[in-house]
Design a protein around this motif. Sequence first.
Motif, PDB file in Angstrom:
ATOM      1  N   LEU A 160       6.715 -11.653  -5.095  1.00 24.74           N
ATOM      2  CA  LEU A 160       6.556 -12.787  -4.180  1.00 24.74           C
ATOM      3  C   LEU A 160       5.654 -12.462  -3.001  1.00 24.74           C
ATOM      4  CD1 LEU A 160      10.240 -14.058  -3.990  1.00 24.74           C
ATOM      5  CD2 LEU A 160       8.333 -15.056  -5.223  1.00 24.74           C
ATOM      6  N   GLY A 161       5.522 -11.168  -2.700  1.00 27.66           N
ATOM      7  CA  GLY A 161       4.784 -10.762  -1.505  1.00 27.66           C
ATOM      8  C   GLY A 161       3.366 -11.295  -1.466  1.00 27.66           C
ATOM      9  N   ILE A 184      -1.719   3.655  -7.123  1.00 30.37           N
ATOM     10  CA  ILE A 184      -1.830   3.509  -8.587  1.00 30.37           C
ATOM     11  C   ILE A 184      -2.917   2.524  -9.019  1.00 30.37           C
ATOM     12  CG2 ILE A 184       0.578   4.152  -8.983  1.00 30.37           C
ATOM     13  CD1 ILE A 184       1.229   1.207  -9.424  1.00 30.37           C
ATOM     14  N   GLY A 185      -3.364   1.657  -8.095  1.00 31.05           N
ATOM     15  CA  GLY A 185      -4.415   0.702  -8.451  1.00 31.05           C
ATOM     16  C   GLY A 185      -3.910  -0.402  -9.373  1.00 31.05           C
ATOM     17  N   ILE A 186      -4.792  -1.363  -9.647  1.00 30.66           N
ATOM     18  CA  ILE A 186      -4.412  -2.494 -10.495  1.00 30.66           C
ATOM     19  C   ILE A 186      -5.464  -2.658 -11.585  1.00 30.66           C
ATOM     20  CG2 ILE A 186      -3.868  -4.977 -10.495  1.00 30.66           C
ATOM     21  CD1 ILE A 186      -3.597  -4.567  -7.337  1.00 30.66           C
ATOM     22  N   ILE A 195      -2.168 -11.263  -9.821  1.00 33.54           N
ATOM     23  CA  ILE A 195      -1.258 -10.645  -8.840  1.00 33.54           C
ATOM     24  C   ILE A 195      -0.854 -11.564  -7.689  1.00 33.54           C
ATOM     25  CG2 ILE A 195      -1.859  -8.236  -9.336  1.00 33.54           C
ATOM     26  CD1 ILE A 195      -3.700  -8.379  -6.878  1.00 33.54           C
ATOM     27  N   ASP A 235      -5.627   1.570   0.009  1.00 31.76           N
ATOM     28  CA  ASP A 235      -4.754   2.692  -0.341  1.00 31.76           C
ATOM     29  C   ASP A 235      -5.376   3.491  -1.482  1.00 31.76           C
ATOM     30  OD1 ASP A 235      -3.735   1.879  -3.055  1.00 31.76           O
ATOM     31  OD2 ASP A 235      -2.958   0.174  -1.928  1.00 31.76           O
ATOM     32  N   LYS A 264      10.758  -1.480  -6.354  1.00 27.47           N
ATOM     33  CA  LYS A 264      11.526  -2.714  -6.342  1.00 27.47           C
ATOM     34  C   LYS A 264      10.658  -3.852  -5.830  1.00 27.47           C
ATOM     35  CE  LYS A 264      15.958  -1.180  -6.934  1.00 27.47           C
ATOM     36  NZ  LYS A 264      16.436   0.009  -6.245  1.00 27.47           N
ATOM     37  N   PHE A 306      -7.226  -4.609  -0.231  1.00 28.08           N
ATOM     38  CA  PHE A 306      -7.000  -6.045  -0.047  1.00 28.08           C
ATOM     39  C   PHE A 306      -7.723  -6.456   1.225  1.00 28.08           C
ATOM     40  CE2 PHE A 306      -3.995  -7.389  -3.247  1.00 28.08           C
ATOM     41  CZ  PHE A 306      -3.534  -6.177  -3.741  1.00 28.08           C
ATOM     42  N   ALA A 350       0.843  -1.204   0.000  1.00 30.01           N
ATOM     43  CA  ALA A 350       0.000   0.000   0.000  1.00 30.01           C
ATOM     44  C   ALA A 350       0.877   1.251   0.000  1.00 30.01           C
ATOM     45  CB  ALA A 350      -0.927  -0.013   1.215  1.00 30.01           C
ATOM     46  N   LYS A 358       4.201   1.301  -0.992  1.00 26.96           N
ATOM     47  CA  LYS A 358       5.046   1.248  -2.191  1.00 26.96           C
ATOM     48  C   LYS A 358       4.302   1.725  -3.434  1.00 26.96           C
ATOM     49  CE  LYS A 358       6.600  -2.939  -3.430  1.00 26.96           C
ATOM     50  NZ  LYS A 358       7.383  -4.192  -3.360  1.00 26.96           N
ATOM     51  N   TYR A 359       3.043   1.338  -3.566  1.00 30.68           N
ATOM     52  CA  TYR A 359       2.300   1.670  -4.785  1.00 30.68           C
ATOM     53  C   TYR A 359       1.436   2.926  -4.627  1.00 30.68           C
ATOM     54  CZ  TYR A 359       4.216  -2.733  -6.216  1.00 30.68           C
ATOM     55  OH  TYR A 359       5.114  -3.731  -6.514  1.00 30.68           O
ATOM     56  N   PHE A 417       2.046 -13.633  -3.270  1.00 31.97           N
ATOM     57  CA  PHE A 417       2.044 -15.101  -3.337  1.00 31.97           C
ATOM     58  C   PHE A 417       2.160 -15.656  -1.909  1.00 31.97           C
ATOM     59  CE2 PHE A 417       4.686 -18.973  -3.379  1.00 31.97           C
ATOM     60  CZ  PHE A 417       3.779 -19.827  -3.972  1.00 31.97           C
TER      61      PHE A 417
HETATM   62  P1  ADP Z   1       6.093  -6.962  -5.537  1.00 34.63           P
HETATM   63  O1  ADP Z   1       7.340  -7.407  -4.883  1.00 34.63           O
HETATM   64  O2  ADP Z   1       6.256  -6.732  -6.999  1.00 34.63           O
HETATM   65  O3  ADP Z   1       5.436  -5.813  -4.847  1.00 34.63           O
HETATM   66  P2  ADP Z   1       3.738  -8.569  -4.809  1.00 34.63           P
HETATM   67  O4  ADP Z   1       3.553 -10.036  -4.958  1.00 34.63           O
HETATM   68  O5  ADP Z   1       3.637  -7.993  -3.447  1.00 34.63           O
HETATM   69  O6  ADP Z   1       5.149  -8.248  -5.475  1.00 34.63           O
HETATM   70  O7  ADP Z   1       2.689  -7.837  -5.748  1.00 34.63           O
HETATM   71  C1  ADP Z   1       2.532  -8.274  -7.084  1.00 34.63           C
HETATM   72  C2  ADP Z   1       2.164  -7.111  -7.969  1.00 34.63           C
HETATM   73  O8  ADP Z   1       0.843  -6.656  -7.677  1.00 34.63           O
HETATM   74  C3  ADP Z   1       3.057  -5.900  -7.783  1.00 34.63           C
HETATM   75  O9  ADP Z   1       4.210  -5.976  -8.586  1.00 34.63           O
HETATM   76  C4  ADP Z   1       2.145  -4.756  -8.194  1.00 34.63           C
HETATM   77  O10 ADP Z   1       2.171  -4.600  -9.595  1.00 34.63           O
HETATM   78  C5  ADP Z   1       0.756  -5.248  -7.802  1.00 34.63           C
HETATM   79  N1  ADP Z   1       0.317  -4.688  -6.495  1.00 34.63           N
HETATM   80  C6  ADP Z   1       0.378  -5.298  -5.288  1.00 34.63           C
HETATM   81  N2  ADP Z   1      -0.155  -4.515  -4.320  1.00 34.63           N
HETATM   82  C7  ADP Z   1      -0.542  -3.380  -4.921  1.00 34.63           C
HETATM   83  C8  ADP Z   1      -1.169  -2.160  -4.459  1.00 34.63           C
HETATM   84  N3  ADP Z   1      -1.508  -1.968  -3.178  1.00 34.63           N
HETATM   85  N4  ADP Z   1      -1.428  -1.197  -5.390  1.00 34.63           N
HETATM   86  C9  ADP Z   1      -1.124  -1.372  -6.703  1.00 34.63           C
HETATM   87  N5  ADP Z   1      -0.531  -2.503  -7.182  1.00 34.63           N
HETATM   88  C10 ADP Z   1      -0.241  -3.488  -6.320  1.00 34.63           C
END
Ligand code: ADP
Length: 256
Positions: free
Chosen positions: A224-225, A194-196, A204, A191, A220, A252, A163, A165-166, A227
């Motif tokens: 894996l997070g 940027i959204g998905i 994801i 959050d 960066k 989430f 939340a 980082k993005y 997953f």
């Molecule tokens: P990463 O290490 O790339 O953050 P994650 O498995 O945690 O890996 O997330 C996979 C992908 O899902 C991310 O690379 C990102 O593109 C997207 N993502 C995850 N959480 C968010 C979020 N809160 N907002 C926007 N995109 C997200």
Amino acid sequence: SGILTTSFVILIILGFSFWFLIRTILRQKTLEEMKSDFTNNITHELKTPIAVAYAANDALLNFNLAEDKQQRDKYLVICQEQLQRLSGLVEQILSMSMERRKTFRLHPETLSLHDLFPTLIEQHKLKAGKPVEINLDIAPEDLTIIADRTHFSNILSNLIDNAIKYSPDKANITICCRKKETEQVEISVTDHGIGIPTDKQPHIFDKFYRVPTGNIHNTKGYGLGLFYVKTMVEKHGGIVTVRSEAGKGSTFTIRI
Ligand code: ADP
């Protein structure tokens, strides 16, 4: 014509087997490639912070204490940051390999969400390195769950990390905890980042998947997070879902 039909059927079966074999080999190859990419990336990612911390530490060792304190503090901060980055990486690698082990066991205990969240939020604010606002919206009633303390904290940390980082500039996050009629607890992390995009959402939670953003936000990660989040939430008998809109933000939700 009997022989012809039989030959035809055999040919079709052979064709299908061949197609199936090729497809399996190709899939295997991409998986192998992904693993090798991952190993290369992670090696690189581990080496950089070590080198930087080394250099800063070297400078500290040769530092004349009579010189200005500000400069010394700068080196100390660099060391601290690089160690944090290293520990985050090691954690991700460990959790990846842990989940594959057959002997993997959770150690469930009763956890109070009223105790868990304030510390977790404080830690994330400290390490964020940018303005972060986290609102905790938690029902005043006693909210406890039975979960593995380490893994459950990691699950929540991953969601809060993402939340932050993005969310490009300032992160404005809301964590909401509620008890459901079904004796389950629902925790959501929202959050305004940027959204998905809808078509990317089904992927994801896959291992190594990252939404291609053309590196605009230069974040960066290894994909894996989430997953880890999904695997661990399911091992706790729960589910995790996402609601998101590109450019608006994401929520989430964990039900456990
Ligand atoms: P990463 O290490 O790339 O953050 P994650 O498995 O945690 O890996 O997330 C996979 C992908 O899902 C991310 O690379 C990102 O593109 C997207 N993502 C995850 N959480 C968010 C979020 N809160 N907002 C926007 N995109 C997200």
